[in-house]
Design a protein around this motif. Structure first.
Motif, PDB file in Angstrom:
ATOM      1  N   LEU A  24       0.846  -1.197   0.000  1.00  0.00           N
ATOM      2  CA  LEU A  24       0.000   0.000   0.000  1.00  0.00           C
ATOM      3  C   LEU A  24       0.875   1.238   0.000  1.00  0.00           C
ATOM      4  CD1 LEU A  24      -2.962   1.119   0.340  1.00  0.00           C
ATOM      5  CD2 LEU A  24      -2.475   1.180   2.794  1.00  0.00           C
ATOM      6  N   THR A  25       0.584   2.160  -0.888  1.00  0.00           N
ATOM      7  CA  THR A  25       1.310   3.425  -0.920  1.00  0.00           C
ATOM      8  C   THR A  25       0.313   4.554  -1.167  1.00  0.00           C
ATOM      9  OG1 THR A  25       3.227   4.563  -1.867  1.00  0.00           O
ATOM     10  CG2 THR A  25       1.856   3.306  -3.394  1.00  0.00           C
ATOM     11  N   LEU A  26       0.799   5.744  -1.518  1.00  0.00           N
ATOM     12  CA  LEU A  26      -0.062   6.892  -1.813  1.00  0.00           C
ATOM     13  C   LEU A  26      -0.072   7.168  -3.308  1.00  0.00           C
ATOM     14  CD1 LEU A  26       1.009   9.272   1.112  1.00  0.00           C
ATOM     15  CD2 LEU A  26      -0.903   7.653   1.058  1.00  0.00           C
ATOM     16  N   ASP A  27      -1.162   7.759  -3.780  1.00  0.00           N
ATOM     17  CA  ASP A  27      -1.322   8.012  -5.219  1.00  0.00           C
ATOM     18  C   ASP A  27      -0.144   8.770  -5.823  1.00  0.00           C
ATOM     19  OD1 ASP A  27      -3.750   6.753  -5.629  1.00  0.00           O
ATOM     20  OD2 ASP A  27      -4.897   8.495  -4.981  1.00  0.00           O
ATOM     21  N   ASP A  28       0.407   9.725  -5.073  1.00  0.00           N
ATOM     22  CA  ASP A  28       1.470  10.570  -5.615  1.00  0.00           C
ATOM     23  C   ASP A  28       2.868  10.024  -5.341  1.00  0.00           C
ATOM     24  OD1 ASP A  28       1.499  10.980  -2.900  1.00  0.00           O
ATOM     25  OD2 ASP A  28       1.293  13.166  -2.985  1.00  0.00           O
ATOM     26  N   SER A  29       2.948   8.805  -4.825  1.00  0.00           N
ATOM     27  CA  SER A  29       4.251   8.201  -4.546  1.00  0.00           C
ATOM     28  C   SER A  29       4.935   7.799  -5.839  1.00  0.00           C
ATOM     29  CB  SER A  29       4.079   6.971  -3.659  1.00  0.00           C
ATOM     30  OG  SER A  29       5.253   6.196  -3.616  1.00  0.00           O
ATOM     31  N   GLY A  30       6.243   7.856  -5.829  1.00  0.00           N
ATOM     32  CA  GLY A  30       7.010   7.408  -6.975  1.00  0.00           C
ATOM     33  C   GLY A  30       6.930   5.911  -7.180  1.00  0.00           C
ATOM     34  N   ILE A  75       7.907   6.796   5.411  1.00  0.00           N
ATOM     35  CA  ILE A  75       8.052   5.574   4.620  1.00  0.00           C
ATOM     36  C   ILE A  75       7.339   5.780   3.287  1.00  0.00           C
ATOM     37  CG2 ILE A  75       8.296   4.008   6.574  1.00  0.00           C
ATOM     38  CD1 ILE A  75       5.323   3.328   6.310  1.00  0.00           C
ATOM     39  N   ASP A  76       7.670   4.928   2.319  1.00  0.00           N
ATOM     40  CA  ASP A  76       7.043   5.012   1.001  1.00  0.00           C
ATOM     41  C   ASP A  76       5.865   4.060   0.840  1.00  0.00           C
ATOM     42  OD1 ASP A  76       8.998   6.861  -0.116  1.00  0.00           O
ATOM     43  OD2 ASP A  76      10.398   5.162  -0.056  1.00  0.00           O
ATOM     44  N   ALA A  77       5.851   2.990   1.613  1.00  0.00           N
ATOM     45  CA  ALA A  77       4.800   1.991   1.450  1.00  0.00           C
ATOM     46  C   ALA A  77       4.676   1.152   2.714  1.00  0.00           C
ATOM     47  CB  ALA A  77       5.102   1.087   0.257  1.00  0.00           C
ATOM     48  N   ILE A  78       3.489   0.552   2.865  1.00  0.00           N
ATOM     49  CA  ILE A  78       3.201  -0.392   3.949  1.00  0.00           C
ATOM     50  C   ILE A  78       3.027  -1.773   3.336  1.00  0.00           C
ATOM     51  CG2 ILE A  78       1.457  -1.100   5.638  1.00  0.00           C
ATOM     52  CD1 ILE A  78       0.792   1.876   6.017  1.00  0.00           C
ATOM     53  N   VAL A  79       3.578  -2.788   3.997  1.00  0.00           N
ATOM     54  CA  VAL A  79       3.321  -4.171   3.597  1.00  0.00           C
ATOM     55  C   VAL A  79       2.619  -4.877   4.753  1.00  0.00           C
ATOM     56  CG1 VAL A  79       4.323  -6.398   3.006  1.00  0.00           C
ATOM     57  CG2 VAL A  79       5.234  -4.312   1.962  1.00  0.00           C
ATOM     58  N   THR A  80       1.436  -5.413   4.460  1.00  0.00           N
ATOM     59  CA  THR A  80       0.689  -6.199   5.442  1.00  0.00           C
ATOM     60  C   THR A  80      -0.240  -7.120   4.677  1.00  0.00           C
ATOM     61  OG1 THR A  80      -0.638  -6.085   7.469  1.00  0.00           O
ATOM     62  CG2 THR A  80      -1.147  -4.481   5.740  1.00  0.00           C
ATOM     63  N   VAL A 120      -4.935  -4.249   4.094  1.00  0.00           N
ATOM     64  CA  VAL A 120      -4.636  -3.211   3.100  1.00  0.00           C
ATOM     65  C   VAL A 120      -5.923  -2.634   2.525  1.00  0.00           C
ATOM     66  CG1 VAL A 120      -3.784  -2.909   0.731  1.00  0.00           C
ATOM     67  CG2 VAL A 120      -2.290  -3.866   2.477  1.00  0.00           C
ATOM     68  N   PHE A 121      -6.908  -3.481   2.229  1.00  0.00           N
ATOM     69  CA  PHE A 121      -8.185  -2.984   1.738  1.00  0.00           C
ATOM     70  C   PHE A 121      -8.843  -2.044   2.744  1.00  0.00           C
ATOM     71  CE2 PHE A 121      -8.327  -6.488  -1.425  1.00  0.00           C
ATOM     72  CZ  PHE A 121      -8.661  -5.732  -2.533  1.00  0.00           C
ATOM     73  N   TYR A 122      -8.801  -2.439   4.016  1.00  0.00           N
ATOM     74  CA  TYR A 122      -9.391  -1.590   5.048  1.00  0.00           C
ATOM     75  C   TYR A 122      -8.676  -0.242   5.138  1.00  0.00           C
ATOM     76  CZ  TYR A 122     -10.168   0.458   9.601  1.00  0.00           C
ATOM     77  OH  TYR A 122     -10.421   1.361  10.590  1.00  0.00           O
ATOM     78  N   LEU A 123      -7.355  -0.259   5.162  1.00  0.00           N
ATOM     79  CA  LEU A 123      -6.602   0.989   5.277  1.00  0.00           C
ATOM     80  C   LEU A 123      -6.859   1.899   4.083  1.00  0.00           C
ATOM     81  CD1 LEU A 123      -3.178  -0.346   6.609  1.00  0.00           C
ATOM     82  CD2 LEU A 123      -5.038   0.695   7.915  1.00  0.00           C
ATOM     83  N   ALA A 124      -6.909   1.306   2.890  1.00  0.00           N
ATOM     84  CA  ALA A 124      -7.124   2.093   1.679  1.00  0.00           C
ATOM     85  C   ALA A 124      -8.517   2.703   1.657  1.00  0.00           C
ATOM     86  CB  ALA A 124      -6.927   1.217   0.445  1.00  0.00           C
ATOM     87  N   ALA A 173      -4.991   6.648  -1.103  1.00  0.00           N
ATOM     88  CA  ALA A 173      -4.241   5.393  -1.066  1.00  0.00           C
ATOM     89  C   ALA A 173      -4.223   4.725  -2.423  1.00  0.00           C
ATOM     90  CB  ALA A 173      -4.850   4.457  -0.039  1.00  0.00           C
ATOM     91  N   LYS A 174      -3.148   3.975  -2.680  1.00  0.00           N
ATOM     92  CA  LYS A 174      -3.025   3.177  -3.887  1.00  0.00           C
ATOM     93  C   LYS A 174      -2.522   1.782  -3.490  1.00  0.00           C
ATOM     94  CE  LYS A 174      -2.479   1.731  -8.121  1.00  0.00           C
ATOM     95  NZ  LYS A 174      -1.472   2.312  -9.025  1.00  0.00           N
ATOM     96  N   ILE A 175      -3.333   0.754  -3.795  1.00  0.00           N
ATOM     97  CA  ILE A 175      -2.897  -0.623  -3.574  1.00  0.00           C
ATOM     98  C   ILE A 175      -2.046  -1.024  -4.779  1.00  0.00           C
ATOM     99  CG2 ILE A 175      -3.597  -3.010  -3.213  1.00  0.00           C
ATOM    100  CD1 ILE A 175      -6.212  -1.945  -2.032  1.00  0.00           C
ATOM    101  N   VAL A 176      -0.768  -1.181  -4.553  1.00  0.00           N
ATOM    102  CA  VAL A 176       0.168  -1.459  -5.649  1.00  0.00           C
ATOM    103  C   VAL A 176      -0.035  -2.876  -6.178  1.00  0.00           C
ATOM    104  CG1 VAL A 176       2.597  -1.564  -6.314  1.00  0.00           C
ATOM    105  CG2 VAL A 176       1.818   0.165  -4.673  1.00  0.00           C
TER     106      VAL A 176
END
Length: 289
Positions: free
Chosen positions: A145-151, A206-211, A216-220, A227-230
Motif C-alpha cells: 500500500l502506498t499513496l497516489d502521488d508516490s514514486g 516511509i514510502d509503502a506499507i506491507v501487510t 490493506v483494503f481496510y486501510l485504503a 491510497a493506492k494498492i500497488v
C-alpha cells in the motif's frame, strides 16, 4: 499483519464425528465417552474456565477482522469465525468471554488466560514451539500500500520496490516476507501498531506499507484518502501464509477446535464468512520478482 503451516486434513467422517463429539448433548442422550476422546463440552476440564469459552484478541481490533473495535458483536471476519467455532462446540453467544492479548505476547511461552486467540496470527514453526495452533481458517497474501502521488504507485513488480522505504508492524511475518520477496536495499521500518504505520506513510517517513491483503483494503478504504494498492504477492515456492487459532501449548482443547473448524469448512460456513467479510481481493495485480 501476517502469519505458515501444513493444514490438517479432516475427512468427512471425522467432521461428522466432530460435531457429535463437541456439541454438549442432553444428559439422557450422552453415553460414555470413547477411550481417548477429547471432552469438548462446556464443562470440559480443558477450558480456561468451565462453562465459558474464553477468546482473546488484541486491542484495538481492526476491520475487516472486527467491527467498531468490539469483538463481542459478532461483526467482522474473525469475530464471526470465533462465534461460529463456539457454536460448533455448543457454546451460546453469551457463554463467549473476550479478553485482550497483545499480538506479540500471544505466542510467547507461558500460561495463557484464554482458550484460543484469534488475531491474524500466522502459523510458523518457531511460534509452534511455544503454543498450539489450529488448522488454518484463512490463507492470506501480502499486499503493498502506498499513496497516489508516490514514486512507487505505478510499480508492477517486486523489483521495482527495491529502493522503497517499507513499513511493517512489529512481530508480524510481513517483515520476513519483505526481506525474502522484495529484497529491499534498506531495512524495513518496524512500527508498534497499524496506526503508527499509517501515520508514518502520511508523514513521508516511509514510502509503502506491507501487510496482509484484507488489512490493506481496510486501510485504503477507511484510513487514507489518497491510497493506492500497488499489488499483492505470496511467498517463494508458493507456500501460503495461513492464519490459525492460537491455543496454550498442549491444550486439551486443540483437538476440539480443529474438529469445529473442520465442520465449518465442510458445511461451507468458512467460505461464506470469507466471502461476506473479505470479498474484495479481486482486481489486485500480482507482483512478480
Amino acid at each position: 499483519m501476517s502469519r505458515t503451516r501444513i493444514a490438517l486434513a479432516v475427512s468427512a467422517a471425522a467432521v461428522v464425528l466432530a460435531a457429535a463429539a463437541c456439541a454438549p448433548q442432553p444428559e439422557s442422550d450422552t453415553g460414555a465417552a470413547a477411550s481417548g476422546s477429547p471432552d469438548c463440552t462446556a464443562n470440559s476440564p480443558g477450558l480456561h474456565k468451565r462453562g465459558q469459552l474464553t477468546v482473546a484478541t488484541d486491542s484495538p481490533a481492526y476491520a475487516p477482522w472486527f467491527e467498531d473495535n468490539t469483538p463481542s458483536n459478532g461483526k467482522g471476519f474473525e469475530s464471526a469465525v470465533a462465534y461460529a467455532v463456539a457454536g460448533k462446540l455448543g457454546f451460546a453467544q453469551d457463554q463467549v468471554k473476550w479478553v485482550v492479548e497483545p499480538f506479540a505476547h500471544s505466542y510467547a511461552p507461558g500460561a495463557k488466560n484464554f482458550d484460543f486467540d484469534i488475531n491474524q496470527i500466522s502459523v510458523t514453526p518457531q511460534r509452534a514451539q511455544a503454543v498450539d495452533f489450529s488448522a488454518s481458517y484463512y490463507t492470506a497474501d501480502q499486499a503493498v500500500l502506498t499513496l497516489d502521488d508516490s514514486g512507487f504507485a505505478k510499480a508492477t513488480s517486486l523489483g521495482a520496490l527495491k529502493d522503497a522505504r517499507i513499513g511493517v508492524q512489529v512481530a508480524t511475518t510481513s517483515y520476513q516476507a519483505v526481506l525474502d520477496q522484495l529484497k529491499p536495499s534498506r531495512q524495513p521500518s518496524v512500527f508498534n501498531t497499524t496506526n503508527d504505520e499509517v501515520n508514518a506513510l502520511k508523514n513521508g517517513q516511509i514510502d509503502a506499507i506491507v501487510t496482509d491483503l484484507p488489512t490493506v483494503f481496510y486501510l485504503a478504504g477507511s484510513e487514507l484518502d489518497n491510497a493506492k494498492i500497488v499489488g499483492q504477492f505470496g511467498y517463494a515456492g508458493g507456500t501460503p501464509e495461513e492464519f490459525g487459532l492460537l491455543l496454550p501449548k498442549d491444550s486439551k482443547f486443540t483437538t476440539c477446535v480443529n474438529q469445529a473448524l473442520g465442520a465449518l469448512r465442510s458445511d461451507g460456513t468458512l467460505a461464506k464468512l470469507t466471502s461476506q467479510w473479505l470479498s474484495a481481493s479481486a482486481n489486485v495485480p500480482e507482483l512478480k520478482p
